[in-house]
Design a protein around this motif. Structure first.
Motif, PDB file in Angstrom:
ATOM      1  N   TRP A 170       0.849  -1.195   0.000  1.00 59.25           N
ATOM      2  CA  TRP A 170       0.000   0.000   0.000  1.00 59.25           C
ATOM      3  C   TRP A 170       0.878   1.235   0.000  1.00 59.25           C
ATOM      4  N   VAL A 171       0.465   2.248  -0.741  1.00 62.52           N
ATOM      5  CA  VAL A 171       1.096   3.554  -0.730  1.00 62.52           C
ATOM      6  C   VAL A 171      -0.037   4.565  -0.626  1.00 62.52           C
ATOM      7  N   ILE A 172       0.125   5.533   0.250  1.00 64.18           N
ATOM      8  CA  ILE A 172      -0.862   6.613   0.370  1.00 64.18           C
ATOM      9  C   ILE A 172      -0.298   7.812  -0.381  1.00 64.18           C
ATOM     10  N   ARG A 173      -0.990   8.203  -1.429  1.00 65.78           N
ATOM     11  CA  ARG A 173      -0.540   9.359  -2.210  1.00 65.78           C
ATOM     12  C   ARG A 173      -0.715  10.639  -1.401  1.00 65.78           C
ATOM     13  N   ALA A 174      -0.068  11.685  -1.850  1.00 59.93           N
ATOM     14  CA  ALA A 174      -0.139  12.976  -1.166  1.00 59.93           C
ATOM     15  C   ALA A 174      -1.573  13.492  -1.097  1.00 59.93           C
ATOM     16  N   ASP A 175      -2.408  13.117  -2.080  1.00 61.17           N
ATOM     17  CA  ASP A 175      -3.810  13.539  -2.059  1.00 61.17           C
ATOM     18  C   ASP A 175      -4.659  12.673  -1.141  1.00 61.17           C
ATOM     19  N   GLY A 176      -4.031  11.691  -0.478  1.00 55.59           N
ATOM     20  CA  GLY A 176      -4.730  10.832   0.470  1.00 55.59           C
ATOM     21  C   GLY A 176      -5.275   9.551  -0.128  1.00 55.59           C
ATOM     22  N   GLU A 177      -5.152   9.371  -1.445  1.00 61.68           N
ATOM     23  CA  GLU A 177      -5.682   8.173  -2.082  1.00 61.68           C
ATOM     24  C   GLU A 177      -4.766   6.978  -1.838  1.00 61.68           C
ATOM     25  N   PRO A 178      -5.322   5.882  -1.306  1.00 60.27           N
ATOM     26  CA  PRO A 178      -4.521   4.665  -1.158  1.00 60.27           C
ATOM     27  C   PRO A 178      -4.470   3.924  -2.492  1.00 60.27           C
ATOM     28  N   VAL A 179      -3.287   3.533  -2.892  1.00 59.82           N
ATOM     29  CA  VAL A 179      -3.093   2.748  -4.103  1.00 59.82           C
ATOM     30  C   VAL A 179      -2.185   1.576  -3.769  1.00 59.82           C
ATOM     31  N   VAL A 180      -2.229   0.557  -4.599  1.00 54.19           N
ATOM     32  CA  VAL A 180      -1.344  -0.596  -4.420  1.00 54.19           C
ATOM     33  C   VAL A 180      -0.203  -0.450  -5.415  1.00 54.19           C
ATOM     34  N   ARG A 181       1.006  -0.424  -4.897  1.00 54.99           N
ATOM     35  CA  ARG A 181       2.189  -0.370  -5.757  1.00 54.99           C
ATOM     36  C   ARG A 181       2.731  -1.787  -5.886  1.00 54.99           C
ATOM     37  N   LEU A 182       2.863  -2.230  -7.127  1.00 53.79           N
ATOM     38  CA  LEU A 182       3.373  -3.565  -7.414  1.00 53.79           C
ATOM     39  C   LEU A 182       4.892  -3.534  -7.500  1.00 53.79           C
ATOM     40  N   ALA A 183       5.509  -4.693  -7.450  1.00 49.37           N
ATOM     41  CA  ALA A 183       6.968  -4.781  -7.517  1.00 49.37           C
ATOM     42  C   ALA A 183       7.497  -4.148  -8.802  1.00 49.37           C
ATOM     43  N   SER A 184       6.706  -4.163  -9.873  1.00 48.29           N
ATOM     44  CA  SER A 184       7.103  -3.574 -11.150  1.00 48.29           C
ATOM     45  C   SER A 184       7.123  -2.047 -11.114  1.00 48.29           C
ATOM     46  N   GLY A 185       6.531  -1.465 -10.041  1.00 53.03           N
ATOM     47  CA  GLY A 185       6.426  -0.016  -9.939  1.00 53.03           C
ATOM     48  C   GLY A 185       5.062   0.500 -10.375  1.00 53.03           C
ATOM     49  N   ARG A 186       4.291  -0.327 -11.048  1.00 52.51           N
ATOM     50  CA  ARG A 186       2.943   0.063 -11.466  1.00 52.51           C
ATOM     51  C   ARG A 186       2.074   0.282 -10.235  1.00 52.51           C
ATOM     52  N   GLU A 187       1.216   1.298 -10.298  1.00 52.64           N
ATOM     53  CA  GLU A 187       0.281   1.560  -9.203  1.00 52.64           C
ATOM     54  C   GLU A 187      -1.132   1.225  -9.655  1.00 52.64           C
ATOM     55  N   ALA A 188      -1.828   0.470  -8.839  1.00 51.71           N
ATOM     56  CA  ALA A 188      -3.214   0.089  -9.125  1.00 51.71           C
ATOM     57  C   ALA A 188      -4.142   0.948  -8.280  1.00 51.71           C
ATOM     58  N   GLU A 189      -5.007   1.687  -8.946  1.00 47.77           N
ATOM     59  CA  GLU A 189      -5.984   2.536  -8.260  1.00 47.77           C
ATOM     60  C   GLU A 189      -7.215   1.681  -7.954  1.00 47.77           C
ATOM     61  N   VAL A 190      -7.184   1.043  -6.810  1.00 45.12           N
ATOM     62  CA  VAL A 190      -8.197   0.055  -6.468  1.00 45.12           C
ATOM     63  C   VAL A 190      -9.514   0.657  -5.990  1.00 45.12           C
ATOM     64  N   VAL A 191      -9.489   1.821  -5.362  1.00 44.49           N
ATOM     65  CA  VAL A 191     -10.727   2.404  -4.839  1.00 44.49           C
ATOM     66  C   VAL A 191     -11.693   2.781  -5.965  1.00 44.49           C
ATOM     67  N   PRO A 192     -11.252   3.491  -7.001  1.00 48.63           N
ATOM     68  CA  PRO A 192     -12.183   3.761  -8.103  1.00 48.63           C
ATOM     69  C   PRO A 192     -12.713   2.475  -8.746  1.00 48.63           C
ATOM     70  N   ALA A 193     -11.872   1.457  -8.835  1.00 50.95           N
ATOM     71  CA  ALA A 193     -12.314   0.176  -9.392  1.00 50.95           C
ATOM     72  C   ALA A 193     -13.397  -0.452  -8.513  1.00 50.95           C
ATOM     73  N   GLY A 194     -13.224  -0.370  -7.205  1.00 48.46           N
ATOM     74  CA  GLY A 194     -14.236  -0.897  -6.281  1.00 48.46           C
ATOM     75  C   GLY A 194     -15.540  -0.137  -6.382  1.00 48.46           C
ATOM     76  N   GLN A 195     -15.448   1.164  -6.584  1.00 50.15           N
ATOM     77  CA  GLN A 195     -16.663   1.976  -6.722  1.00 50.15           C
ATOM     78  C   GLN A 195     -17.412   1.620  -8.005  1.00 50.15           C
ATOM     79  N   GLU A 196     -16.683   1.379  -9.089  1.00 50.00           N
ATOM     80  CA  GLU A 196     -17.321   0.950 -10.341  1.00 50.00           C
ATOM     81  C   GLU A 196     -17.988  -0.403 -10.162  1.00 50.00           C
ATOM     82  N   TRP A 197     -17.298  -1.319  -9.480  1.00 55.33           N
ATOM     83  CA  TRP A 197     -17.858  -2.644  -9.234  1.00 55.33           C
ATOM     84  C   TRP A 197     -19.149  -2.535  -8.424  1.00 55.33           C
ATOM     85  N   ALA A 198     -19.140  -1.741  -7.374  1.00 56.63           N
ATOM     86  CA  ALA A 198     -20.323  -1.610  -6.526  1.00 56.63           C
ATOM     87  C   ALA A 198     -21.500  -1.010  -7.291  1.00 56.63           C
TER      88      ALA A 198
END
Length: 139
Positions: A94-122
């Motif tokens: 987990w990484v918390i961006r300066a804007d407060g958004e939690p994202v998942v940083r993968l070993a490759s360096g890619r960041e996954a914005e999981v919260v917007p994805a969860g909101q779309e799913w819901a």
């Protein structure tokens, strides 16, 4: 606000990102109380595994009828997706961006914005959480 486990803002290399104690952040973000409650009522056990994401995808989305619950549940769904990624994908944190958004940083360096994805799913059920997990985990 001074939350000790969040650490200090570092602005030297690129955008400001809050670096945090990974265990404390993971514990905080994995709570997902509303989602866990809804899942339990539906007989779905959330054990922080990819299989539990598949079970969530099969739940009847009763929350869509409640405009007050929908955004909170979507937020929890995104955090739960992130929790499963962090607990099962090597090098994911987990990484918390300066804007407060939690994202998942993968070993490759890619960041996954999981919260917007969860909101779309819901809101619509698409994309499925298990499908998102598979796509993110592969990268």
């Amino acid at each position: 606000m001074n939350i000790p486990f969040l650490g200090h803002r570092h602005k030297k290399n690129g955008p400001a990102v809050l670096f945090a104690d990974p265990a404390s952040v993971a514990a905080l973000l994995s709570e997902c109380e509303l989602l866990r409650s809804q899942a339990a009522q539906a007989g779905v056990r959330l054990d922080d595994t990819p299989a539990s994401l598949e079970a969530l995808d099969q739940m009847v989305p009763r929350w869509r009828d409640d405009p007050e619950t929908l955004p909170w549940l979507g937020n929890d769904a995104g955090l739960y997706l992130g929790t499963v990624l962090v607990r099962t994908v090597p090098g994911a944190v987990w990484v918390i961006r300066a804007d407060g958004e939690p994202v998942v940083r993968l070993a490759s360096g890619r960041e996954a914005e999981v919260v917007p994805a969860g909101q779309e799913w819901a809101a619509s059920g698409v994309p499925e959480l298990s499908q998102l997990y598979a796509e993110i985990a592969e990268s």
